[in-house]
Enzyme design. Structure first.
Site, PDB file in Angstrom:
ATOM      1  N   TRP A  22       0.830  -1.216   0.000  1.00  6.30           N
ATOM      2  CA  TRP A  22       0.000   0.000   0.000  1.00  6.30           C
ATOM      3  C   TRP A  22       0.862   1.263   0.000  1.00  6.30           C
ATOM      4  O   TRP A  22       0.387   2.357  -0.239  1.00  6.30           O
ATOM      5  CB  TRP A  22      -0.943   0.001   1.211  1.00  6.30           C
ATOM      6  CG  TRP A  22      -0.281   0.156   2.559  1.00  6.30           C
ATOM      7  CD1 TRP A  22       0.862  -0.477   2.985  1.00  6.30           C
ATOM      8  CD2 TRP A  22      -0.694   0.970   3.654  1.00  6.30           C
ATOM      9  NE1 TRP A  22       1.156  -0.107   4.281  1.00  6.30           N
ATOM     10  CE2 TRP A  22       0.223   0.773   4.724  1.00  6.30           C
ATOM     11  CE3 TRP A  22      -1.762   1.843   3.855  1.00  6.30           C
ATOM     12  CZ2 TRP A  22       0.102   1.419   5.957  1.00  6.30           C
ATOM     13  CZ3 TRP A  22      -1.878   2.487   5.082  1.00  6.30           C
ATOM     14  CH2 TRP A  22      -0.949   2.276   6.114  1.00  6.30           C
TER      15      TRP A  22
ATOM     16  N   GLU B 179       0.586  -3.095  12.677  1.00  5.02           N
ATOM     17  CA  GLU B 179       0.625  -4.554  12.484  1.00  5.02           C
ATOM     18  C   GLU B 179       0.906  -5.329  13.769  1.00  5.02           C
ATOM     19  O   GLU B 179       0.851  -6.553  13.772  1.00  5.02           O
ATOM     20  CB  GLU B 179       1.694  -4.886  11.436  1.00  5.02           C
ATOM     21  CG  GLU B 179       1.338  -4.339  10.077  1.00  5.02           C
ATOM     22  CD  GLU B 179       2.484  -4.439   9.072  1.00  5.02           C
ATOM     23  OE1 GLU B 179       3.643  -4.376   9.492  1.00  5.02           O
ATOM     24  OE2 GLU B 179       2.177  -4.569   7.877  1.00  5.02           O
TER      25      GLU B 179
ATOM     26  N   LYS C 116       2.803   0.065  16.449  1.00  2.00           N
ATOM     27  CA  LYS C 116       3.971   0.101  15.574  1.00  2.00           C
ATOM     28  C   LYS C 116       4.062   1.422  14.805  1.00  2.00           C
ATOM     29  O   LYS C 116       5.119   2.002  14.658  1.00  2.00           O
ATOM     30  CB  LYS C 116       3.877  -1.064  14.596  1.00  2.00           C
ATOM     31  CG  LYS C 116       5.026  -1.147  13.618  1.00  2.00           C
ATOM     32  CD  LYS C 116       4.869  -2.328  12.690  1.00  2.00           C
ATOM     33  CE  LYS C 116       6.032  -2.421  11.717  1.00  2.00           C
ATOM     34  NZ  LYS C 116       5.829  -3.478  10.735  1.00  2.00           N
TER      35      LYS C 116
HETATM   36  O1  IFM Z   1       3.668  -1.430   4.092  1.00  2.00           O
HETATM   37  C1  IFM Z   1       4.555  -1.410   5.152  1.00  2.00           C
HETATM   38  C2  IFM Z   1       3.828  -1.729   6.414  1.00  2.00           C
HETATM   39  O2  IFM Z   1       2.835  -0.770   6.681  1.00  2.00           O
HETATM   40  C3  IFM Z   1       4.769  -1.794   7.578  1.00  2.00           C
HETATM   41  N1  IFM Z   1       5.801  -2.764   7.328  1.00  2.00           N
HETATM   42  C4  IFM Z   1       6.566  -2.485   6.113  1.00  2.00           C
HETATM   43  C5  IFM Z   1       5.667  -2.407   4.898  1.00  2.00           C
HETATM   44  C6  IFM Z   1       6.471  -2.063   3.648  1.00  2.00           C
HETATM   45  O3  IFM Z   1       6.994  -0.777   3.734  1.00  2.00           O
END
Ligand code: IFM
Length: 734
Positions: free
Chosen positions: A332, A474, A587
């Site tokens: 995204w 996340e 996070k």
């Molecule tokens: O899309 C992100 C996510 O929101 C958090 N972890 C890393 C991904 C890639 O940048």
């Protein structure tokens, strides 16, 4: 240690860690190829890479990842069979530099061998005009007589995270033209990949050829002496079956030879000219704050070096073209963090991102049906087909080495809504409704259909809810009614309505036909019902919006407390056993992101209350986080508070201090989402710029140090220069 001055960033480090960091920091790219900023004699463990955009492969049952092409600019010097390495003990001086105005990498290294000093000055580009082309100037000199051997050619000894990815190697040599051509096929789908190189050298050198399992090389013997310089010009080319239907070997050969005929100076001048054009549209000038200026320009450089101008339908991976991290997948990040900059400066690029989602719609429909839903559930980690590359076990437990079950793939349903949000914003700003007919309307309807089949009617509350989801944060998986997810899904339904109304006015026949083809009438009626009773979490008595149901009931402890519970610095914080999972520590921006996106629906008071509540509880463990806090702070009137968050975002690829591991999995590389976030904060945040409802406006709230900001936007096809000061703004046609 790195140094940043004007448009130059340099580093003189020689440790393995420096080599790894500089691979990202000094990389060059052109949207098709990403060439890491490693020295040309790099060992595989320094992670040199030539990443080919849109080409993926799978080795056995390891993760699918982008293909790292054999390196046709490989070059290594020897004196009496001893290699001269940037990390060698006989190094007198060493520095690598990236000129990020023009995407020119250079390095200068001097060694001492038996009292003779040998100096190498090399420059290389990943050509932005002809994206298949890699060129290098490699100049060798010495201060006394010495015989030097140069091994230059196509090096296959590349480092893959989950490889190797190529086989069926075939080598072709054309002695007359000094040409080497290596053809190979990917292992999984047998997609052809060809790499060629040829060399132009002035001076008295003797050349032989060496072919081994490591690749094919020219070997030059150079009788160096004081006042003599040996200039080698290397012209390389890369083609893959993912980007041409023609014979890749023939194309690579033709490109290498035509580059040889054209010559370094002319190629370099074309490359510079194109970068000048790019900056004309894309630069942002900040007066009064040199560091912010350089850091922002450096961020924009990274965005331009991955922009897929060569392809009609292609997107950008979350770590750009800087390597194989995150499986080279599109997240995204593109729609929410990268698109806003290009939408204002080169909207055609956003059309390419949207076409990529149109093209991968079948994959999204497969994913929805795999989980028992209708419509389109886009891949959390998307590659060329749109099938989800995200593994069900996406991090590794640092203690046991066992894979940990994560729910990024299954539960981050907001991805489909993020894509619709980007389409809607694109149409709002450009007025280009043709893209809807190219397939974007179908994407919107299929995403809406997915959410209609996902949602849950709560008889108790007489409302529609979204249960068992993972929001942007996340660390808290499988939660109910994540405020961000609910709001952005609601906006999918709003978008359906808006776009259907728009198309009905413009071309009623089209929408009627599409509804009939997709049998969407019943869904539309249901959607209207759902919209009347859709649950959107509201601020509590203290104006704070709960991130998801019962979030406030989780342990409310400090970030330091949670950190103190870690037994290993690389430990994964989320999931069932993670230290953050049962606490309110999050996070990355979640509610705060929602307040940025839907800012006009919330008062400054609500914005401030949520910033104050969530910021101390945010780890900023994702590079996507800081820029959202900065923007919300600007929007609610506190630019000074926003400033350090802006700096952290803009300097992320300069300092290289971002997280390098997620529970044992390497996640280093460049950070395009943060690069886009830096622009958003400077332009939308500090300048308060918006392009909405047919008009441009700015609400300046520049940080103390900033005197003036100048940037360009494209509006209704016109280039407009916007100048913002503390007291106001002006617009000027370019
Ligand atoms: O899309 C992100 C996510 O929101 C958090 N972890 C890393 C991904 C890639 O940048």
């Amino acid at each position: 240690m790195y140094r940043l001055r004007n448009w130059l960033i340099s580093d003189n480090g020689v440790s393995e860690e420096d080599m790894l960091q500089n691979g990202n920091r000094l990389m060059t790219g052109n949207g098709y190829l990403g060439y890491r900023g490693t020295v040309s004699e790099a060992e595989p463990s320094w992670m040199p890479a030539v990443i080919v955009s849109g080409l993926y492969d799978r080795q056995g049952d390891l993760w699918r990842e982008p293909v790292n092409a054999p390196d046709c600019l490989y070059a290594k010097l020897f004196v009496r069979d001893e290699p001269l390495m940037a990390s060698g003990e006989n190094v007198l001086s060493h520095e690598q530099t990236l000129d990020f105005r023009y995407g020119i990498y250079s390095r200068e290294t001097s060694w001492t061998v038996d009292g003779v000093s040998v100096t190498l000055h090399a420059e290389r580009i990943t050509d932005i005009c002809n994206v298949h082309r890699l060129c290098m100037k490699y100049a060798i000199s010495a201060d006394a007589p010495v015989t030097i051997t140069l091994k230059q050619g196509i090096n296959c000894a590349v480092h893959d995270l989950n490889g190797p990815h190529l086989g069926n190697f075939r080598l072709d040599k054309d002695e007359k033209n000094g040409l080497l051509v290596l053809d190979a096929d990917t292992l999984e789908k047998a997609v052809p990949l060809s790499v060629a190189c040829t060399v132009d050298v002035a001076g008295d050198v003797v050349c032989g050829t060496e072919v081994s399992g490591e690749g094919a090389f020219h070997v030059y013997t150079i009788k160096a002496d004081k006042d003599k310089r040996f200039d080698f010009f290397v012209y390389g080319a890369v083609y893959s079956g993912a980007d041409t239907a023609e014979d890749c070997g023939v194309k690579a050969r033709e490109t290498a030879l035509s580059s040889l005929a054209e010559g370094w100076e002319s190629i370099l001048s074309g490359h510079r000219k194109k970068w000048d054009e790019i900056w004309l549209k894309g630069d942002v000038i900040i007066e009064g704050d040199d560091y912010a200026q350089h850091a922002l320009r450096y961020s924009l450089y990274h965005l331009h070096s991955i922009a897929p101008r060569h392809a009609k339908s292609l997107s950008v991976p979350a770590r750009g073209l800087s390597g194989q991290t995150y499986k080279g997948a599109v997240f995204w990040d593109t729609e929410m963090f990268i698109s806003p900059y290009f939408l204002c400066t080169e909207p055609d690029l956003v059309a390419r991102f949207i076409r990529y989602r149109i093209h991968t719609l079948p994959g999204a429909k497969r994913k929805a049906s795999e989980y028992g839903y209708r419509g389109a559930f886009y891949a959390w980690e998307s590659q060329e087909s749109g099938d989800d590359a995200c593994s069900l076990f996406n991090v590794t437990d640092v203690f046991t080495g066992r894979p940990v079950r994560t729910y990024f793939r299954d539960k981050q349903i907001h991805i489909s809504a993020d894509i619709v949000h980007a389409i809607r914003t694109y149409i709002n700003v450009t007025g280009d409704t043709e893209i809807l007919k190219e397939g974007a309307m179908e994407v919107i309807l299929e995403c809406a259909r997915f959410f209609l089949s996902y949602l849950y009617y709560s008889p108790e509350h007489d409302r529609y809810e979204l249960l068992d989801v993972t929001g942007p944060d996340e660390y808290h998986e499988r939660v109910n009614n994540n405020a961000f997810t609910n709001r952005i899904v609601f906006s999918v339904f709003e978008t359906v309505q808006t776009c259907v109304d728009l198309l009905k006015k413009q071309d009623g026949g089209f929408i009627e036909k599409l509804f009939a083809e997709l049998s969407f009438d019943t869904d539309m009626a249901f959607m209207h019902e759902v919209m009347k009773k859709f649950y959107l979490p509201q601020p509590d008595s203290g104006n704070v919006i709960e991130q998801f149901d019962h979030y406030f009931k989780l342990e409310d402890c400090s970030l330091d407390t949670v950190k103190s519970r870690l037994c290993d610095p690389r430990e994964y914080w989320g999931g069932a056993n993670g230290v953050a999972g049962n606490t309110q520590i999050i996070k990355q921006a979640d509610v705060v992101l929602m307040l940025v996106l839907f800012g006009n629906e919330y008062s400054d008071e609500i914005k401030r209350a949520n910033l104050a509540y969530y910021e101390p509880r945010t780890e900023h463990g994702s590079s996507l986080s800081n820029c959202m806090y900065a923007q919300l702070s600007c929007a609610s009137g506190n630019s000074e508070w926003a400033y350090p968050f802006f700096i952290k975002t803009a300097e992320i690829d300069i300092t290289g201090t971002s997280k390098q591991f997620a529970g044992g999995i390497y996640i280093g590389g460049t950070h395009p989402a943060a690069n886009g976030g830096a622009w958003m904060t400077a332009v939308q945040g500090f300048c308060g710029f918006s392009m909405n409802d047919g008009k441009i406006s700015c609400k300046p709230r520049l940080p103390e140090k900033w005197k003036r900001v100048v940037f360009s936007v494209v509006y209704n096809g016109e280039h407009i220069e916007v100048t913002v000061t503390k007291d106001g703004y002006s617009l000027c046609m370019k």
